[in-house]
Scaffold this motif. Structure first.
Motif, short mmCIF file in Angstrom:
data_model
loop_
_atom_site.label_atom_id
_atom_site.label_comp_id
_atom_site.label_asym_id
_atom_site.label_seq_id
_atom_site.Cartn_x
_atom_site.Cartn_y
_atom_site.Cartn_z
N SER A 190 29.40 45.29 41.75
CA SER A 190 30.44 45.85 40.89
C SER A 190 31.37 46.77 41.67
CB SER A 190 29.82 46.61 39.71
OG SER A 190 29.12 45.74 38.85
N ALA A 200 33.74 44.71 43.63
CA ALA A 200 34.81 44.20 42.77
C ALA A 200 35.87 45.27 42.53
CB ALA A 200 34.23 43.71 41.45
N MET A 201 35.45 46.51 42.34
CA MET A 201 36.40 47.61 42.14
C MET A 201 37.33 47.75 43.34
SD MET A 201 34.04 50.59 40.44
CE MET A 201 35.41 51.75 40.52
N ASP A 261 40.30 44.68 43.42
CA ASP A 261 41.10 44.36 42.23
C ASP A 261 40.33 43.53 41.21
OD1 ASP A 261 43.36 45.67 43.33
OD2 ASP A 261 43.83 43.88 44.50
N ASN A 262 39.05 43.84 41.07
CA ASN A 262 38.17 43.16 40.11
C ASN A 262 38.08 41.65 40.34
OD1 ASN A 262 37.37 45.47 38.61
ND2 ASN A 262 39.38 45.50 37.63
N ARG A 263 38.26 41.27 41.58
CA ARG A 263 38.13 39.86 41.95
C ARG A 263 36.66 39.47 42.02
NH1 ARG A 263 38.20 37.80 47.29
NH2 ARG A 263 38.98 39.80 48.04
N ARG A 264 36.35 38.26 41.61
CA ARG A 264 34.98 37.76 41.73
C ARG A 264 34.67 37.46 43.19
NH1 ARG A 264 33.75 33.01 37.57
NH2 ARG A 264 31.73 33.29 38.58
#
Length: 275
Positions: free
Chosen positions: A246, A249-250, A253-256
């Motif tokens: 998590s 991801a932060m 840009d919250n990309r998987r």
């Protein structure tokens, strides 16, 4: 349309615009300072392991392969919303014993990748890898490239524990495009409450300064006691706790990390330790 209805419509429109502006401002604040805490050396101490698993916060637990309680604790941890890593033993400059699943430069590419593959299969629900010790191996580019080549087969990230400043592990991960992060703070190099507290405050300060920060600790009683007491206080301090994935991801840009189906899953197996 009457004058009164026009006025009411204008007021309503103004209210909606004001609310939109407030929402945009709130959204612009971004996430709070966020920390991830990795607990290494999981699998030996069942008492402290269970205490860590029962904590409400989303800790990331790094398990040594083939230890007595590794499989049972990893399964329990996953059921309690903890993230699971392989804590891969790697050669160190002090020539300390690595135990089963250890990775040595002299093993060659086939030996290293085969040993790593079996260790991964021995950790239920594994999501990532970090190095246990490794002050020797993580300085050597060729073995680290072999390791990253193996990790590239699976949906796994790598965390450089940075047990030595001259580590090239993160460079090797970057070259292979493995999602990777590096440790910011060691919590319990000294096993006293005073030291753990000082390091924890350093972790918080780093997160406030940079937005996120990663700590590594161990299942020492003093560390578990400290986390059990102080993690619940972080909400009031405006600090969030996240798993390693998590936090990654932060930072992106919250990309998987991975597209579904692009990597092969780590097939669990009752793998036997290397002799």
């Amino acid at each position: 349309m009457t004058r009164r209805s026009t006025r009411l419509r204008s007021l309503a429109t103004g209210l909606l615009l004001a609310l939109s502006s407030i929402g945009a401002q709130a959204g612009g604040e971004g996430p709070p300072p966020t920390i991830a805490i990795i607990i290494d050396d999981m699998g030996n101490n069942i008492t402290q392991g269970r205490r860590l698993i029962e904590m409400d916060q989303p800790l990331t637990l790094a398990f040594l392969p083939y230890r007595r309680h590794t499989r049972a604790l990893a399964k329990s941890a996953h059921a309690n919303r903890k993230e699971i890593m392989l804590h891969a033993p790697m050669a160190n400059t002090r020539r300390l014993s690595l135990g089963p699943g250890g990775l040595e430069a002299g093993m060659g590419e086939h030996g290293i990748t085969g040993t790593l593959r079996r260790a991964l299969k021995a950790i239920p629900h594994v999501k990532g890898v970090n190095n246990h010790m490794g002050s020797l191996l993580t300085q050597q580019l060729a073995p680290m490239r072999w390791i990253m080549s193996e990790l590239d087969r699976y949906p796994l990230y790598f965390v450089d524990s940075r047990t030595i400043a001259s580590s090239v592990a993160a460079d090797a991960a970057r070259d292979r495009r493995i999602p990777h992060l590096s440790r910011d703070v060691f919590l319990d190099h000294k096993t006293t409450t005073e030291y753990v507290d000082a390091q924890f405050q350093k972790l918080i300060a780093t997160a406030r300064r940079n937005g996120t920060a990663i700590a590594i600790g161990h299942p020492h009683k003093v560390t578990v006691d400290y986390l059990e007491k102080h993690l619940p206080e972080l909400d009031q301090q405006g600090i969030a706790v996240a798993t390693v994935s998590s936090l990654w991801a932060m930072r992106h840009d919250n990309r998987r990390m991975f597209v579904e189906g692009e990597k092969q899953a780590v097939a669990p197996a009752l793998a036997k330790k290397d002799e």
